[in-house]
Enzyme design. Structure first.
Site, PDB file in Angstrom:
ATOM      1  N   LYS A 184      -5.423   5.953 -33.607  1.00 23.42           N
ATOM      2  CA  LYS A 184      -5.790   4.610 -33.133  1.00 23.42           C
ATOM      3  C   LYS A 184      -6.782   4.619 -31.973  1.00 23.42           C
ATOM      4  O   LYS A 184      -7.539   3.667 -31.788  1.00 23.42           O
ATOM      5  CB  LYS A 184      -4.532   3.820 -32.735  1.00 23.42           C
ATOM      6  CG  LYS A 184      -3.696   3.402 -33.933  1.00 23.42           C
ATOM      7  CD  LYS A 184      -2.517   2.546 -33.515  1.00 23.42           C
ATOM      8  CE  LYS A 184      -1.657   2.212 -34.714  1.00 23.42           C
ATOM      9  NZ  LYS A 184      -0.505   1.366 -34.391  1.00 23.42           N
ATOM     10  N   ASP A 217      -2.071  -5.151 -34.114  1.00 23.47           N
ATOM     11  CA  ASP A 217      -0.691  -4.810 -33.715  1.00 23.47           C
ATOM     12  C   ASP A 217      -0.109  -5.837 -32.744  1.00 23.47           C
ATOM     13  O   ASP A 217       1.002  -6.338 -32.942  1.00 23.47           O
ATOM     14  CB  ASP A 217      -0.655  -3.441 -33.010  1.00 23.47           C
ATOM     15  CG  ASP A 217      -0.626  -2.287 -33.995  1.00 23.47           C
ATOM     16  OD1 ASP A 217      -0.175  -2.478 -35.136  1.00 23.47           O
ATOM     17  OD2 ASP A 217      -1.071  -1.178 -33.619  1.00 23.47           O
TER      18      ASP A 217
HETATM   19  P1  NAP Z   1       4.918   7.065 -29.805  1.00 20.27           P
HETATM   20  O1  NAP Z   1       3.547   6.847 -29.274  1.00 20.27           O
HETATM   21  O2  NAP Z   1       5.242   8.329 -30.496  1.00 20.27           O
HETATM   22  O3  NAP Z   1       5.955   6.861 -28.571  1.00 20.27           O
HETATM   23  C1  NAP Z   1       7.336   7.104 -28.726  1.00 20.27           C
HETATM   24  C2  NAP Z   1       8.090   6.652 -27.483  1.00 20.27           C
HETATM   25  O4  NAP Z   1       9.483   6.869 -27.707  1.00 20.27           O
HETATM   26  C3  NAP Z   1       7.734   7.411 -26.224  1.00 20.27           C
HETATM   27  O5  NAP Z   1       7.843   6.569 -25.118  1.00 20.27           O
HETATM   28  C4  NAP Z   1       8.816   8.508 -26.171  1.00 20.27           C
HETATM   29  O6  NAP Z   1       9.137   8.931 -24.849  1.00 20.27           O
HETATM   30  C5  NAP Z   1      10.008   7.744 -26.698  1.00 20.27           C
HETATM   31  N1  NAP Z   1      10.999   8.665 -27.303  1.00 20.27           N
HETATM   32  C6  NAP Z   1      10.807   9.470 -28.382  1.00 20.27           C
HETATM   33  N2  NAP Z   1      11.956  10.162 -28.647  1.00 20.27           N
HETATM   34  C7  NAP Z   1      12.860   9.759 -27.717  1.00 20.27           C
HETATM   35  C8  NAP Z   1      14.209  10.117 -27.445  1.00 20.27           C
HETATM   36  N3  NAP Z   1      14.864  11.014 -28.182  1.00 20.27           N
HETATM   37  N4  NAP Z   1      14.833   9.532 -26.393  1.00 20.27           N
HETATM   38  C9  NAP Z   1      14.188   8.616 -25.631  1.00 20.27           C
HETATM   39  N5  NAP Z   1      12.903   8.244 -25.811  1.00 20.27           N
HETATM   40  C10 NAP Z   1      12.254   8.810 -26.853  1.00 20.27           C
HETATM   41  O7  NAP Z   1       5.306   5.909 -30.839  1.00 20.27           O
HETATM   42  P2  NAP Z   1       4.709   4.416 -30.964  1.00 20.27           P
HETATM   43  O8  NAP Z   1       3.556   4.409 -31.889  1.00 20.27           O
HETATM   44  O9  NAP Z   1       4.573   3.815 -29.620  1.00 20.27           O
HETATM   45  O10 NAP Z   1       5.923   3.703 -31.756  1.00 20.27           O
HETATM   46  C11 NAP Z   1       7.144   3.448 -31.101  1.00 20.27           C
HETATM   47  C12 NAP Z   1       8.130   2.799 -32.075  1.00 20.27           C
HETATM   48  O11 NAP Z   1       7.603   1.572 -32.552  1.00 20.27           O
HETATM   49  C13 NAP Z   1       8.410   3.649 -33.324  1.00 20.27           C
HETATM   50  O12 NAP Z   1       9.771   3.520 -33.648  1.00 20.27           O
HETATM   51  C14 NAP Z   1       7.549   3.002 -34.402  1.00 20.27           C
HETATM   52  O13 NAP Z   1       8.078   3.176 -35.689  1.00 20.27           O
HETATM   53  C15 NAP Z   1       7.609   1.532 -33.968  1.00 20.27           C
HETATM   54  N6  NAP Z   1       6.440   0.762 -34.420  1.00 20.27           N
HETATM   55  C16 NAP Z   1       6.661  -0.300 -35.245  1.00 20.27           C
HETATM   56  C17 NAP Z   1       5.596  -1.067 -35.690  1.00 20.27           C
HETATM   57  C18 NAP Z   1       5.861  -2.247 -36.604  1.00 20.27           C
HETATM   58  O14 NAP Z   1       4.914  -2.780 -37.199  1.00 20.27           O
HETATM   59  N7  NAP Z   1       7.067  -2.681 -36.711  1.00 20.27           N
HETATM   60  C19 NAP Z   1       4.269  -0.771 -35.293  1.00 20.27           C
HETATM   61  C20 NAP Z   1       4.077   0.337 -34.446  1.00 20.27           C
HETATM   62  C21 NAP Z   1       5.178   1.087 -34.017  1.00 20.27           C
HETATM   63  P3  NAP Z   1       8.331  10.127 -24.113  1.00 20.27           P
HETATM   64  O15 NAP Z   1       7.108   9.491 -23.512  1.00 20.27           O
HETATM   65  O16 NAP Z   1       9.303  10.632 -23.135  1.00 20.27           O
HETATM   66  O17 NAP Z   1       8.002  11.141 -25.195  1.00 20.27           O
END
Ligand code: NAP
Length: 282
Positions: free
Chosen positions: A65, A101
């Site tokens: 992205k 988004d």
């Molecule tokens: P990302 O960039 O990979 O970020 C993941 C986040 O989760 C980070 O802050 C990470 O913390 C934290 N995390 C990961 N594993 C963890 C654990 N075991 N315990 C506590 N914190 C943890 O992902 P993203 O793109 O922002 O997406 C985040 C979520 O939103 C995902 O579940 C994704 O599926 C969802 N999402 C949904 C949509 C939709 O259309 N519904 C769109 C986009 C994303 P650290 O910084 O410490 O690693």
């Protein structure tokens, strides 16, 4: 025929082909939609392929992205503001980048009768999607915004990158005591971590923090698979209003299709029918 795609890595789990298929079939559009795994560093190769194949547009998920920005001929104002692009339209070999988004999430809240203005928002997680949502919440005049993250520095960086906000901004750790404390004033609690996601080996240790929310608070999980995470189920058991990530996924897809088709879509009508269509396969 409209030729579309979604790219990312991993990409197998993506429900974008299904969601776009539900939207486009309602509009009687003849289309193809492919799912392509593109590893980090391989964007240029994919773009050359897409232009050569006559692809009209593609959706982008992790990890491209931000990397896509340098390959675009035009970046929409919103996408420039978020410094993140999830939708690319190709016209005459030129690439136009957009971000759907943030608006997708805000539209999904709106369709539940919830506005961001003057709300206290608590976000768990500080990944790519939070970076975008945070800016959107500030722009929509949220009263306060607090980001709690396992890696506190990432939350801090997102907050520090926002300048001149009327919204009061805070960050912190993801400890049980901090979550509980911040829940006391939150109007909207958003889970933006993968905790509870299907196929992800991790879950909240407990859900006691939900007891600290006000009875009228909303619990929103960005996860859409499973449709009801344990967080949402525990929130429902406590009588709290909930929202899963499916609405966001559908609304951002509808907004992307508006861009590809260069037309306005009746979002609420198409959303309702899409949810119905998805019930059979989701
Ligand atoms: P990302 O960039 O990979 O970020 C993941 C986040 O989760 C980070 O802050 C990470 O913390 C934290 N995390 C990961 N594993 C963890 C654990 N075991 N315990 C506590 N914190 C943890 O992902 P993203 O793109 O922002 O997406 C985040 C979520 O939103 C995902 O579940 C994704 O599926 C969802 N999402 C949904 C949509 C939709 O259309 N519904 C769109 C986009 C994303 P650290 O910084 O410490 O690693």
């Amino acid at each position: 025929m409209l030729k579309l795609a979604v790219i990312g890595d991993p990409i197998e789990h993506s429900m974008s082909p299904l969601v776009h298929s539900c939207v486009l079939s309602q509009l009687d559009i003849e289309y193809s939609y492919e799912k392509t795994r593109v590893e980090k560093g391989n964007l240029k190769e994919y773009i050359d392929y897409a232009v050569k194949k006559g692809i009209n547009g593609f959706n982008i998920t992790m990890p491209h992205k931000i990397d896509i920005l340098e390959h675009l001929d035009y970046i929409d104002k919103e996408a420039q503001y978020y410094a993140s692009v999830n939708t690319v339209s190709i016209k005459d070999g030129k690439l136009y980048g957009y971000n759907t988004d943030a608006l997708g999430y805000i539209e999904s809240l709106k369709s539940c009768g919830v506005s961001i203005k003057d709300k206290n928002i608590l976000i768990l997680g500080a990944g790519g999607v939070v970076r975008t949502l945070t800016k959107a919440f500030v722009k929509s005049n949220a009263k306060s915004l607090c980001i709690l993250n396992r890696t506190i520095k990432t939350a801090q960086k997102i907050i520090e990158d926002i300048s001149k906000a009327k919204t009061s901004l805070e960050f912190g750790d993801l400890s049980d005591s901090t979550i509980k404390d911040k829940c006391k004033t939150a109007d909207i609690l958003i889970n933006a971590t993968p905790l509870g996601m299907s196929g992800y080996d991790g879950e909240f240790q407990n859900f006691d923090f939900l007891d600290y929310l006000k009875p009228e608070s909303i619990v929103s999980d960005l996860i859409y698979n499973p449709p009801k995470t344990r967080l949402l189920s525990e929130a429902e058991n406590r009588g709290l209003k909930t929202l899963n990530g499916m609405r966001m996924l559908i609304f951002q897809a509808i907004l992307a299709d508006e861009i590809y088709l260069d037309t306005k879509i009746d979002r609420e009508k198409i959303y309702k029918k899409t949810i119905e269509l998805l019930k059979n396969s989701y």
